[in-house]
Design a protein around this motif. Structure first.
Motif, short mmCIF file in Angstrom:
data_model
loop_
_atom_site.label_atom_id
_atom_site.label_comp_id
_atom_site.label_asym_id
_atom_site.label_seq_id
_atom_site.Cartn_x
_atom_site.Cartn_y
_atom_site.Cartn_z
N SER A 157 -8.09 -11.60 2.75
CA SER A 157 -6.96 -12.06 3.54
C SER A 157 -5.77 -11.10 3.50
CB SER A 157 -6.52 -13.45 3.06
OG SER A 157 -6.06 -13.34 1.73
N GLU A 158 -5.92 -9.98 2.81
CA GLU A 158 -4.80 -9.05 2.69
C GLU A 158 -4.48 -8.43 4.05
OE1 GLU A 158 -3.52 -5.10 0.15
OE2 GLU A 158 -5.41 -6.08 -0.24
N LYS A 159 -3.19 -8.41 4.38
CA LYS A 159 -2.74 -7.81 5.64
C LYS A 159 -2.19 -6.42 5.36
CE LYS A 159 -3.39 -11.62 7.91
NZ LYS A 159 -4.58 -11.78 8.69
N TYR A 160 -2.52 -5.49 6.23
CA TYR A 160 -2.07 -4.11 6.08
C TYR A 160 -1.11 -3.76 7.21
CZ TYR A 160 -6.12 -3.74 3.03
OH TYR A 160 -7.04 -3.93 2.04
N THR A 161 -0.16 -2.90 6.91
CA THR A 161 0.71 -2.40 7.96
C THR A 161 -0.03 -1.33 8.74
OG1 THR A 161 1.65 -0.63 6.62
CG2 THR A 161 2.74 -2.78 6.50
N MET A 162 0.47 -0.99 9.91
CA MET A 162 -0.16 0.04 10.72
C MET A 162 -0.19 1.38 9.99
SD MET A 162 -1.80 0.59 13.46
CE MET A 162 -1.47 -0.82 14.46
N ARG A 163 0.87 1.67 9.28
CA ARG A 163 0.94 2.92 8.52
C ARG A 163 -0.12 2.96 7.42
NH1 ARG A 163 5.44 6.57 7.83
NH2 ARG A 163 5.05 7.90 6.05
N GLU A 164 -0.30 1.84 6.71
CA GLU A 164 -1.32 1.76 5.67
C GLU A 164 -2.72 1.93 6.26
OE1 GLU A 164 0.66 -1.20 2.36
OE2 GLU A 164 -0.27 -2.08 4.14
N LEU A 165 -2.96 1.28 7.40
CA LEU A 165 -4.27 1.40 8.05
C LEU A 165 -4.55 2.83 8.47
CD1 LEU A 165 -4.36 -1.79 10.27
CD2 LEU A 165 -5.84 -1.26 8.34
N LYS A 166 -3.56 3.48 9.07
CA LYS A 166 -3.75 4.86 9.50
C LYS A 166 -4.04 5.77 8.31
CE LYS A 166 -0.96 4.75 13.68
NZ LYS A 166 0.23 5.28 14.37
N ILE A 183 -9.56 -4.29 12.81
CA ILE A 183 -10.25 -3.31 13.61
C ILE A 183 -11.39 -4.03 14.32
CG2 ILE A 183 -11.63 -1.21 13.56
CD1 ILE A 183 -10.11 -0.44 11.02
N ILE A 184 -11.52 -3.79 15.60
CA ILE A 184 -12.55 -4.44 16.40
C ILE A 184 -13.44 -3.38 17.02
CG2 ILE A 184 -12.99 -5.92 18.39
CD1 ILE A 184 -10.23 -7.15 17.88
N GLN A 185 -14.76 -3.58 16.95
CA GLN A 185 -15.67 -2.65 17.57
C GLN A 185 -15.53 -2.73 19.09
OE1 GLN A 185 -19.16 -3.99 15.24
NE2 GLN A 185 -19.73 -1.84 15.39
#
Length: 86
Positions: free
Chosen positions: A37-46, A1-3
């Motif tokens: 360093s954990e990567k999240y999927t778009m669904r997880e982020l949402k 996520i970027i401001q």
């Protein structure tokens, strides 16, 4: 996520509340966790963002415009009052 960047006029105070919300959310959801360093999927982020927003910004955040009550508590008082009057 970027401001996001400043407004078109270069006035950073125009979107200070939004930037503050994003900064707090990123700190609580991502930066304070152990594994950076954990990567999240778009669904997880949402899902994470929605749960954070609904749990904090609606149910627990103190809002001075509402007399120091969270928005959800103020809304409940409003509807309780309507039912008592009717």
């Amino acid at each position: 996520i970027i401001q996001s960047m400043n407004s078109a006029g270069g006035r950073c105070h125009d979107n200070a509340r939004c930037e503050s919300m994003w900064a707090r959310m990123k700190e609580e959801l991502f930066y304070s966790r152990g594994d950076k360093s954990e990567k999240y999927t778009m669904r997880e982020l949402k899902t994470m963002i929605w749960r954070y927003y609904m749990s904090y910004w609606v149910n627990r955040r103190i809002c001075t415009a509402n007399g120091g009550l969270p928005p959800a508590a103020r809304r409940k008082l409003y509807y309780d009052h309507i039912f008592l009057v009717a």
